[in-house]
Design a protein around this motif. Structure first.
Motif, PDB file in Angstrom:
ATOM      1  N   MET A   1       0.855  -1.181   0.000  1.00 24.06           N
ATOM      2  CA  MET A   1       0.000   0.000   0.000  1.00 24.06           C
ATOM      3  C   MET A   1       0.894   1.234   0.000  1.00 24.06           C
ATOM      4  N   PRO A   2       0.576   2.214  -0.835  1.00 21.73           N
ATOM      5  CA  PRO A   2       1.377   3.426  -0.906  1.00 21.73           C
ATOM      6  C   PRO A   2       1.279   4.247   0.384  1.00 21.73           C
ATOM      7  N   SER A   3       2.377   4.901   0.711  1.00 23.35           N
ATOM      8  CA  SER A   3       2.464   5.691   1.933  1.00 23.35           C
ATOM      9  C   SER A   3       2.448   7.179   1.601  1.00 23.35           C
ATOM     10  N   PHE A   4       1.684   7.920   2.389  1.00 22.09           N
ATOM     11  CA  PHE A   4       1.550   9.361   2.223  1.00 22.09           C
ATOM     12  C   PHE A   4       1.696  10.027   3.581  1.00 22.09           C
ATOM     13  N   ARG A   5       1.873  11.333   3.552  1.00 26.01           N
ATOM     14  CA  ARG A   5       1.809  12.090   4.799  1.00 26.01           C
ATOM     15  C   ARG A   5       1.219  13.461   4.519  1.00 26.01           C
ATOM     16  N   ALA A   6       0.517  13.947   5.503  1.00 22.12           N
ATOM     17  CA  ALA A   6      -0.059  15.290   5.444  1.00 22.12           C
ATOM     18  C   ALA A   6       0.535  16.081   6.593  1.00 22.12           C
ATOM     19  N   THR A   7       0.963  17.299   6.294  1.00 19.31           N
ATOM     20  CA  THR A   7       1.460  18.191   7.343  1.00 19.31           C
ATOM     21  C   THR A   7       0.577  19.433   7.357  1.00 19.31           C
ATOM     22  N   ILE A   8       0.318  19.928   8.550  1.00 22.06           N
ATOM     23  CA  ILE A   8      -0.523  21.118   8.679  1.00 22.06           C
ATOM     24  C   ILE A   8      -0.048  21.943   9.871  1.00 22.06           C
ATOM     25  N   VAL A  36      -3.355   4.660   9.696  1.00 26.00           N
ATOM     26  CA  VAL A  36      -2.383   5.658  10.143  1.00 26.00           C
ATOM     27  C   VAL A  36      -1.131   4.922  10.590  1.00 26.00           C
ATOM     28  N   GLU A  37       0.006   5.269   9.976  1.00 27.17           N
ATOM     29  CA  GLU A  37       1.284   4.635  10.289  1.00 27.17           C
ATOM     30  C   GLU A  37       2.005   5.328  11.439  1.00 27.17           C
ATOM     31  N   VAL A  52       0.782  13.582   9.900  1.00 25.96           N
ATOM     32  CA  VAL A  52       0.100  12.291   9.997  1.00 25.96           C
ATOM     33  C   VAL A  52       0.525  11.488   8.774  1.00 25.96           C
ATOM     34  N   ARG A  53       1.162  10.349   9.029  1.00 27.62           N
ATOM     35  CA  ARG A  53       1.587   9.460   7.943  1.00 27.62           C
ATOM     36  C   ARG A  53       0.561   8.337   7.835  1.00 27.62           C
TER      37      ARG A  53
END
Length: 101
Positions: A1-8, A36-37, A52-53
């Protein structure tokens, strides 16, 4: 599964909310649709920033990116109930690097 992250960026708290509610809310919002990783809090140039990764279900490349962007927007909307937010960015893990979407 592809991994993403969002920063805010978190620029303030809404009245009546504790600081720990921000990360709890972030993880709950993203975790409602994705695995959530990891999560973390950093302070960059004096401004708190949460990361949040997460993983999205494997499918077609553009569809995966769209799901990740949607998750980041949901994160921002969810956080607005407990905090004031700033810049939002979404990244995809590719060949050992984080690439901005």
């Amino acid at each position: 599964m592809p991994s993403f992250r969002a920063t805010i960026q978190i620029t303030g708290l809404r009245p009546g909310h504790a600081p720990e509610e921000v990360m709890d809310t972030a993880v709950a919002v993203v975790g409602s649709a994705h695995v959530v990783e990891a999560n973390q809090l950093d302070v960059v140039a004096g401004i708190p920033r949460i990361t949040v990764r997460f993983m999205v279900e494997a499918s077609e490349y553009d569809a995966e990116n769209r799901l990740a962007r949607d998750a980041a927007v949901s994160l921002q909307h969810g956080l607005r109930s407990v905090a004031l937010t700033g810049a939002l960015r979404t990244f995809r893990r590719s060949a050992g690097k984080w690439l901005v979407l």
